[in-house]
Design a protein around this motif. Sequence first.
Motif, PDB file in Angstrom:
ATOM      1  N   THR A 409       0.817  -1.217   0.000  1.00  0.00           N
ATOM      2  CA  THR A 409       0.000   0.000   0.000  1.00  0.00           C
ATOM      3  C   THR A 409       0.852   1.269   0.000  1.00  0.00           C
ATOM      4  OG1 THR A 409      -0.206  -0.050   2.403  1.00  0.00           O
ATOM      5  CG2 THR A 409      -2.023  -0.992   1.141  1.00  0.00           C
ATOM      6  N   SER A 410       2.055   1.173   0.534  1.00  0.00           N
ATOM      7  CA  SER A 410       2.902   2.372   0.455  1.00  0.00           C
ATOM      8  C   SER A 410       3.613   2.436  -0.896  1.00  0.00           C
ATOM      9  CB  SER A 410       3.901   2.416   1.602  1.00  0.00           C
ATOM     10  OG  SER A 410       4.778   1.345   1.536  1.00  0.00           O
ATOM     11  N   ARG A 412       2.578   1.301  -3.789  1.00  0.00           N
ATOM     12  CA  ARG A 412       1.702   1.573  -4.930  1.00  0.00           C
ATOM     13  C   ARG A 412       1.489   3.071  -5.136  1.00  0.00           C
ATOM     14  NH1 ARG A 412      -4.284  -0.181  -2.664  1.00  0.00           N
ATOM     15  NH2 ARG A 412      -4.415   1.463  -1.120  1.00  0.00           N
ATOM     16  N   ALA A 413       1.794   3.874  -4.101  1.00  0.00           N
ATOM     17  CA  ALA A 413       1.654   5.325  -4.253  1.00  0.00           C
ATOM     18  C   ALA A 413       2.805   5.926  -5.065  1.00  0.00           C
ATOM     19  CB  ALA A 413       1.592   5.980  -2.884  1.00  0.00           C
ATOM     20  N   ARG A 415       5.076   6.886  -8.057  1.00  0.00           N
ATOM     21  CA  ARG A 415       4.940   7.038  -9.503  1.00  0.00           C
ATOM     22  C   ARG A 415       6.289   6.890 -10.195  1.00  0.00           C
ATOM     23  NH1 ARG A 415       0.131  11.012 -10.663  1.00  0.00           N
ATOM     24  NH2 ARG A 415      -0.977  10.901  -8.703  1.00  0.00           N
ATOM     25  N   THR A 428      -6.328  -6.040  -6.159  1.00  0.00           N
ATOM     26  CA  THR A 428      -7.132  -5.693  -4.992  1.00  0.00           C
ATOM     27  C   THR A 428      -8.566  -6.106  -5.270  1.00  0.00           C
ATOM     28  OG1 THR A 428      -7.647  -3.938  -3.390  1.00  0.00           O
ATOM     29  CG2 THR A 428      -7.710  -3.332  -5.716  1.00  0.00           C
ATOM     30  N   TRP A 429      -9.446  -5.851  -4.304  1.00  0.00           N
ATOM     31  CA  TRP A 429     -10.868  -5.971  -4.598  1.00  0.00           C
ATOM     32  C   TRP A 429     -11.584  -4.803  -3.953  1.00  0.00           C
ATOM     33  CZ3 TRP A 429      -9.212  -9.808  -0.899  1.00  0.00           C
ATOM     34  CH2 TRP A 429      -9.738  -9.655   0.378  1.00  0.00           C
ATOM     35  N   TRP A 430     -12.729  -4.502  -4.531  1.00  0.00           N
ATOM     36  CA  TRP A 430     -13.593  -3.452  -3.983  1.00  0.00           C
ATOM     37  C   TRP A 430     -14.901  -4.112  -3.594  1.00  0.00           C
ATOM     38  CZ3 TRP A 430     -12.608   2.062  -4.531  1.00  0.00           C
ATOM     39  CH2 TRP A 430     -11.374   2.340  -5.124  1.00  0.00           C
ATOM     40  N   ASP A 434     -19.104  -0.162  -3.403  1.00  0.00           N
ATOM     41  CA  ASP A 434     -18.187   0.951  -3.670  1.00  0.00           C
ATOM     42  C   ASP A 434     -17.936   1.179  -5.159  1.00  0.00           C
ATOM     43  OD1 ASP A 434     -17.686   2.152  -1.247  1.00  0.00           O
ATOM     44  OD2 ASP A 434     -16.188   0.671  -0.666  1.00  0.00           O
ATOM     45  N   ILE A 441     -13.950   6.050  -7.158  1.00  0.00           N
ATOM     46  CA  ILE A 441     -12.602   6.518  -7.513  1.00  0.00           C
ATOM     47  C   ILE A 441     -11.828   5.462  -8.293  1.00  0.00           C
ATOM     48  CG2 ILE A 441     -11.514   5.821  -5.347  1.00  0.00           C
ATOM     49  CD1 ILE A 441      -9.890   8.465  -5.583  1.00  0.00           C
ATOM     50  N   LYS A 449      -5.336  13.322  -9.587  1.00  0.00           N
ATOM     51  CA  LYS A 449      -6.001  12.972  -8.332  1.00  0.00           C
ATOM     52  C   LYS A 449      -6.556  11.550  -8.334  1.00  0.00           C
ATOM     53  CE  LYS A 449      -7.418  17.632  -7.082  1.00  0.00           C
ATOM     54  NZ  LYS A 449      -8.536  18.545  -6.906  1.00  0.00           N
ATOM     55  N   GLY A 450      -6.387  10.866  -9.436  1.00  0.00           N
ATOM     56  CA  GLY A 450      -7.009   9.549  -9.581  1.00  0.00           C
ATOM     57  C   GLY A 450      -6.380   8.506  -8.682  1.00  0.00           C
ATOM     58  N   TRP A 451      -6.988   7.322  -8.727  1.00  0.00           N
ATOM     59  CA  TRP A 451      -6.538   6.235  -7.865  1.00  0.00           C
ATOM     60  C   TRP A 451      -5.270   5.622  -8.444  1.00  0.00           C
ATOM     61  CZ3 TRP A 451      -7.215   0.611  -7.243  1.00  0.00           C
ATOM     62  CH2 TRP A 451      -7.126   0.213  -5.898  1.00  0.00           C
ATOM     63  N   PHE A 452      -4.525   4.900  -7.585  1.00  0.00           N
ATOM     64  CA  PHE A 452      -3.247   4.301  -7.964  1.00  0.00           C
ATOM     65  C   PHE A 452      -3.362   3.581  -9.313  1.00  0.00           C
ATOM     66  CE2 PHE A 452      -4.078   4.211  -3.436  1.00  0.00           C
ATOM     67  CZ  PHE A 452      -3.114   5.098  -3.011  1.00  0.00           C
ATOM     68  N   TRP A 454      -3.360   5.497 -12.108  1.00  0.00           N
ATOM     69  CA  TRP A 454      -3.451   6.778 -12.779  1.00  0.00           C
ATOM     70  C   TRP A 454      -3.717   6.711 -14.290  1.00  0.00           C
ATOM     71  CZ3 TRP A 454       0.956   5.320  -9.861  1.00  0.00           C
ATOM     72  CH2 TRP A 454       0.875   5.661  -8.515  1.00  0.00           C
TER      73      TRP A 454
ATOM     74  N   ALA B  36      -0.132   5.139   4.507  1.00  0.00           N
ATOM     75  CA  ALA B  36      -0.842   4.392   3.473  1.00  0.00           C
ATOM     76  C   ALA B  36      -1.856   3.441   4.096  1.00  0.00           C
ATOM     77  CB  ALA B  36       0.149   3.612   2.612  1.00  0.00           C
ATOM     78  N   TYR B  42      -8.940   3.051  -0.495  1.00  0.00           N
ATOM     79  CA  TYR B  42      -9.546   3.888  -1.522  1.00  0.00           C
ATOM     80  C   TYR B  42      -9.051   5.327  -1.508  1.00  0.00           C
ATOM     81  CZ  TYR B  42     -12.235  -0.277  -1.196  1.00  0.00           C
ATOM     82  OH  TYR B  42     -12.586  -1.596  -1.136  1.00  0.00           O
TER      83      TYR B  42
END
Lengths: 526, 314
Positions: A409-410, A412-413, A415, A428-430, A434, A441, A449-452, A454, B36, B42
């Motif tokens: 999770t860290s 994936r942020a 770029r 992942t799953w949502w 959602d 998102i 501003k989009g989700w990982f 991009w 994170a 989300y």
Amino acid sequence: MIGWTRRSLLALVAMALPLAGAPTLASAEKVLRVIPHADLKNLDPIWTTAYITRNHAYLIYDTLFAMDENFKPQPQMVDTWETSSDGKVWTFKLRDGLKFHDGAAVTSTDVIASLKRWGARDGMGQKLMEQMDEMVAVDDKTFQFKLKSAYGLVLESIGKISSNVPFIMPARIAATDPFEQISEHIGSGPFKFEADQWVPGSTVVYTKFDGYVPRKEAPSAASGGKIAKVDKVIWTYFPDQTTAMNALIAGEIDYFEQPSTDLMPLLSAAEGVTVEVNDPLGNIGFARFNHLLPPFDKVEIRQAALMAMKQEDYLAGAIGDPQFWKTCYSVYPCGTPLASEVAADSIKTGDTEKAAAALKAAGYDGTPVVIMHPTDIPVLSAFTLITGEKLRKAGFNVDMQAMDWSTLTSRRAKRDPVSEGGWNIFHTWWIGADVIDPMAIAFSGDPAKGWFGWPTDEELEKARAAFANATSQEAKIAAGHKVQERLWKIGASGQLGQFFVPVAYRNNVKGLIKSPVQFFWNLSVD
Amino acid sequence: MLTYVLKRVLSTIPVMAIVAVLVFMLLRLAPGDPAAVIAGDYATAEDVERIRTQLGLNDPIPVQLWHWMMQLASGDLGTAIFSKKPVVELIGQRIEPTLLLSLCTILFAVAVAVPLGTIAAWKSGSLVDRVVMLFSVGGFSVPVFVLAYCLIYVLAMWLKILPVQGYKSPFDHGLLTFLRHMVLPVMALSVIFIALIARMTRASVMEVLEEDYVRTARAKGQSEWKILIHHALRNAAVPIVTVIGVGIALLIGGVVVTESVFNIPGLGRLVLDAVLARDYPVIQGLILFFSFIYILINLLIDLSYTLFDPRIRY
């Protein structure tokens, strides 16, 4: 020789352990003992999107509107409302008798402060606030939204069912900076949070709020009468699924929110235990591409990867029992109003040979594909391994990198290029609720501003905006399908199908509400 | 003696400071980001970045270290990033189950292992000795969680005479309820300590039994029982006490598996949860706390030597 019967062994052990027969005290108090799906780490449902915090918040807070089982917003704290003829002014009146757990009445000021804080954090909230000229408290129980122009998602926004939910808090608490956690946990919902009994990582205690005034309607998903039928709800977090299962079977626990599917045969066979799917929408699996880095910065290569992905293989491999999954070629969960297979041919191929041909035609140069592999989440680990195998077969140069979910999770942020810690794919799953409409998102095409991952696509953002502004159901469906068409066209993500995690409970528990979110009102223990 | 204790107590300060800095640096070097995790699945990268700034994680590492050291100097272990509870309060909530589980385990292990080891040494080479040694090897070989699941299956699920899981404080629920919940975890956890202490006792007692003063005692016609208790066991106690002390320290810091399998909300689970979530203040505070416990127990072990061996003086 005497055979070791169960009875003789029991007698022997009972003699050896004189404490074994110690009686337990009966209590007149009705307690629902629950194993939640995760540890409740923090308590602010606006500060975090964690589902466990959302579930906690549904116990103690209430909402203005709430989604019913047909995914339509119904009034909850609101009694009556009206819209001006131009659709720009919305006037709401609160129900009589609403009060917070500290005894104070719920007022328009509390509502406005709560919506402002939510609107600073939540995606749908931000969109609503962009449309908002001002929110006005007309009197203690009446408030108005004054919009810049007619907006099609007013009730859907303030009645959204999943994170972040616009819960109503006292104004003094809602005044907290949206990026800081609140320190008081007072709502107007059917249960009170017992702060002094909270043991993070273990136990959370909620007691019935006698001052709650439920609606008269029958419960329907998040809407309707929220009647607390037990005096206490106690969440006990179990880090070990097998122990959790044993505790349920032994009757030490009443309700197990998310047992893993590999325990289902044992739970289904256990005496006094019911296993059923309570969430009609389930979860949607995703393989997320990083659109900023090669090779997935090229649409043809994303399309080739999608051709290799076959939903049946993912679902059978990760979930197992077919009664808990189904293929779904819609970006919106199958069974919801916007679901359709519009433009879905490109994700139905599931053929690595065709994918290999498409990859060659796309001019793939062998750039390594870094797939982040979270080894501590079984379903995601299986998804990742399957993608790795399929992409290898299709001719991709796959580099699987194992890590825990927290590291993923860290990372994936980032770029950055792969050589500097970047990545190409993660899974992942949502939860279905959602991704029920294009405002999720997950579907953002905004590279800033989009989700990982991009995805960069102006057309997609235009299509999403058209949905937000559509005011009739027909227009919304048409706009939703346009968004889906665009998502498949640009190969935004891999769609891995729909899967359902059942709940397991003792047979003395009654009153479960079918919903994508776990609710604890209406539940009783005989 | 008092000078020795003071010296030892003062010497813990630089040790703790070094541990603190090392832990801080190691955590910052490890991958993973609490922001994170906090932000949730989300959140956007922008949200994560804002939370990092708010938590001070974007400050240079020396600045973060300085803030933490200043906090420690004022006796504050910090506040958990996730629950916003003071780390001291979190430790306070969790220490009772771990401490009582550790003490019950060691008491049970000593009660079983010391007589076993002594008899094995006394009857060295006999069938009894071989059985004890076989049990020792078995105790080392069976993983705790395997034994734990077997015990749960037989005693809780099949015979239904003990609870599957959970911790009930003796202060809230009474001694009997507490003990019922302790039986299975103590049985599962003590096997390895019984094995360890029994082996250590056997070896130490055997060594003492070879000493001249034991031979003299026998020559004077003292009973074997008296020789074993008064001469052999007392003089063999120093290494046994060391193992017991280290065992308590190990248990306090390392009963993660047992706490998870029996769903006991102790310190082991707290540290594991904090590591998975990268809750830096909690991890840092706990490691400092564990270091302190190790140092304290080592000091107590050293001081206890004088009780068993009058030749030792501080």
